[in-house]
Design a protein around this motif. Structure first.
Motif, short mmCIF file in Angstrom:
data_model
loop_
_atom_site.label_atom_id
_atom_site.label_comp_id
_atom_site.label_asym_id
_atom_site.label_seq_id
_atom_site.Cartn_x
_atom_site.Cartn_y
_atom_site.Cartn_z
N ILE A 168 0.88 -1.16 0.00
CA ILE A 168 0.00 0.00 0.00
C ILE A 168 0.93 1.22 0.00
N SER A 169 0.85 1.98 -1.07
CA SER A 169 1.80 3.08 -1.20
C SER A 169 1.12 4.37 -1.64
N GLU A 170 1.86 5.43 -1.46
CA GLU A 170 1.43 6.75 -1.91
C GLU A 170 2.68 7.53 -2.28
N ASN A 171 2.68 8.11 -3.47
CA ASN A 171 3.83 8.90 -3.94
C ASN A 171 5.14 8.13 -3.84
N ASN A 172 5.14 6.86 -4.28
CA ASN A 172 6.31 6.00 -4.32
C ASN A 172 6.85 5.63 -2.93
N SER A 173 6.06 5.88 -1.90
CA SER A 173 6.45 5.57 -0.53
C SER A 173 5.50 4.50 0.02
N VAL A 174 6.06 3.43 0.57
CA VAL A 174 5.24 2.34 1.11
C VAL A 174 4.76 2.72 2.50
N LEU A 175 3.44 2.70 2.69
CA LEU A 175 2.83 3.04 3.98
C LEU A 175 2.52 1.79 4.81
N ALA A 176 2.09 0.74 4.12
CA ALA A 176 1.67 -0.47 4.82
C ALA A 176 1.74 -1.64 3.85
N ILE A 177 1.60 -2.82 4.40
CA ILE A 177 1.55 -4.05 3.61
C ILE A 177 0.36 -4.86 4.11
N THR A 178 -0.44 -5.34 3.19
CA THR A 178 -1.53 -6.25 3.54
C THR A 178 -1.09 -7.66 3.18
N LEU A 179 -1.25 -8.57 4.12
CA LEU A 179 -0.96 -9.99 3.90
C LEU A 179 -2.27 -10.74 3.90
N GLN A 180 -2.53 -11.49 2.85
CA GLN A 180 -3.78 -12.23 2.73
C GLN A 180 -3.47 -13.71 2.57
N GLY A 181 -4.18 -14.53 3.33
CA GLY A 181 -3.96 -15.97 3.27
C GLY A 181 -5.26 -16.72 3.06
N CYS A 182 -5.12 -18.00 2.77
CA CYS A 182 -6.27 -18.87 2.52
C CYS A 182 -6.53 -19.72 3.77
N LEU A 183 -7.79 -19.89 4.09
CA LEU A 183 -8.16 -20.68 5.27
C LEU A 183 -7.84 -22.16 5.12
N SER A 184 -7.50 -22.62 3.91
CA SER A 184 -7.09 -24.01 3.75
C SER A 184 -5.73 -24.25 4.42
N TRP A 185 -4.97 -23.20 4.64
CA TRP A 185 -3.64 -23.28 5.25
C TRP A 185 -3.61 -22.38 6.49
N TYR A 186 -4.58 -22.57 7.34
CA TYR A 186 -4.76 -21.74 8.55
C TYR A 186 -4.77 -22.69 9.74
N PRO A 187 -4.09 -22.44 10.79
CA PRO A 187 -3.38 -21.22 11.18
C PRO A 187 -1.92 -21.17 10.73
N GLN A 188 -1.44 -22.19 10.00
CA GLN A 188 -0.04 -22.20 9.57
C GLN A 188 0.31 -20.93 8.78
N GLY A 189 -0.60 -20.50 7.91
CA GLY A 189 -0.36 -19.29 7.12
C GLY A 189 -0.26 -18.04 7.98
N LEU A 190 -1.05 -17.99 9.04
CA LEU A 190 -0.97 -16.85 9.96
C LEU A 190 0.40 -16.80 10.63
N ASP A 191 0.91 -17.96 11.01
CA ASP A 191 2.26 -18.02 11.59
C ASP A 191 3.30 -17.54 10.58
N THR A 192 3.14 -17.93 9.32
CA THR A 192 4.05 -17.48 8.26
C THR A 192 3.99 -15.96 8.10
N MET A 193 2.78 -15.42 8.16
CA MET A 193 2.62 -13.96 8.05
C MET A 193 3.36 -13.24 9.17
N VAL A 194 3.18 -13.70 10.38
CA VAL A 194 3.80 -13.04 11.53
C VAL A 194 5.32 -13.22 11.50
N SER A 195 5.78 -14.35 11.03
CA SER A 195 7.22 -14.56 10.87
C SER A 195 7.79 -13.59 9.83
N PHE A 196 7.07 -13.40 8.72
CA PHE A 196 7.47 -12.43 7.71
C PHE A 196 7.50 -11.03 8.33
N ALA A 197 6.49 -10.70 9.12
CA ALA A 197 6.42 -9.38 9.77
C ALA A 197 7.62 -9.16 10.69
#
Length: 176
Positions: free
Chosen positions: A65-94
């Protein structure tokens, strides 16, 4: 966001999430240039799948999520077929992003507060609570694809259709 997906936000320091016409938006300033964040994401093994979108670990969609070539935030979206493992992956990435690029806060629109990386376990518990009913409903309808590493969206539905057709063929042979 479809019935198969969930998401969290990673908000960089100096940025706030605010209610705006048409939903929520991010306001503020960072010194993070899109190209630098893209370079980092690709270095973590993500591949580009669209404008400012990447697929990470074959299961997580990363959207800048950016504005004027500057990144403000990142949205991470996962599938419930790989939940909660995907949530752990998201937080590890964070955690990696926080330690290697710039300080971030974990966020979800229904939660009033931001969570620091050191409070990530509490954040995971809160997200699990928020998505518990949705996940329970998903499990009832998709038991045959639980623990399957898939990204949300088209790939999930393609896999589900293939899987349902296979199950139908097997049942048809059994009950002939």
């Amino acid at each position: 966001m479809g019935v198969e997906s969930y998401f969290i936000n990673l908000v960089f320091e100096g940025v706030k999430q605010e209610k705006q016409a048409g939903g929520r938006g991010f306001v503020g300033n960072t010194n993070l240039i899109i190209n630098d964040v893209e370079f980092y994401i690709k270095g973590k093994g993500a591949r580009k799948i669209g404008i400012d979108k990447y697929l990470f670990d074959d299961s997580i969609i990363i959207e800048l999520i950016s504005e004027n070539n500057s990144v403000l935030a990142i949205t991470l979206q996962g599938c419930l077929s790989w939940y909660p493992q995907g949530l752990d992956t998201m937080v590890s990435f964070a955690r990696s992003l926080n330690n290697e690029v710039s300080p971030i806060h974990l966020s979800y629109p229904a939660l009033k507060d931001y969570y620091s990386i050191k409070d990530s376990n509490v954040f995971i518990e809160d997200i699990m609570s928020i998505y518990s009913e949705k996940y329970d409903n998903f499990k009832k309808q998709n038991i045959h694809i639980l623990n399957t590493k898939l990204p949300p969206g088209k790939e999930f539905y393609r896999y589900k259709d293939k899987s349902n057709n296979l199950i139908f063929k097997v049942l048809k042979k059994i009950f002939k």
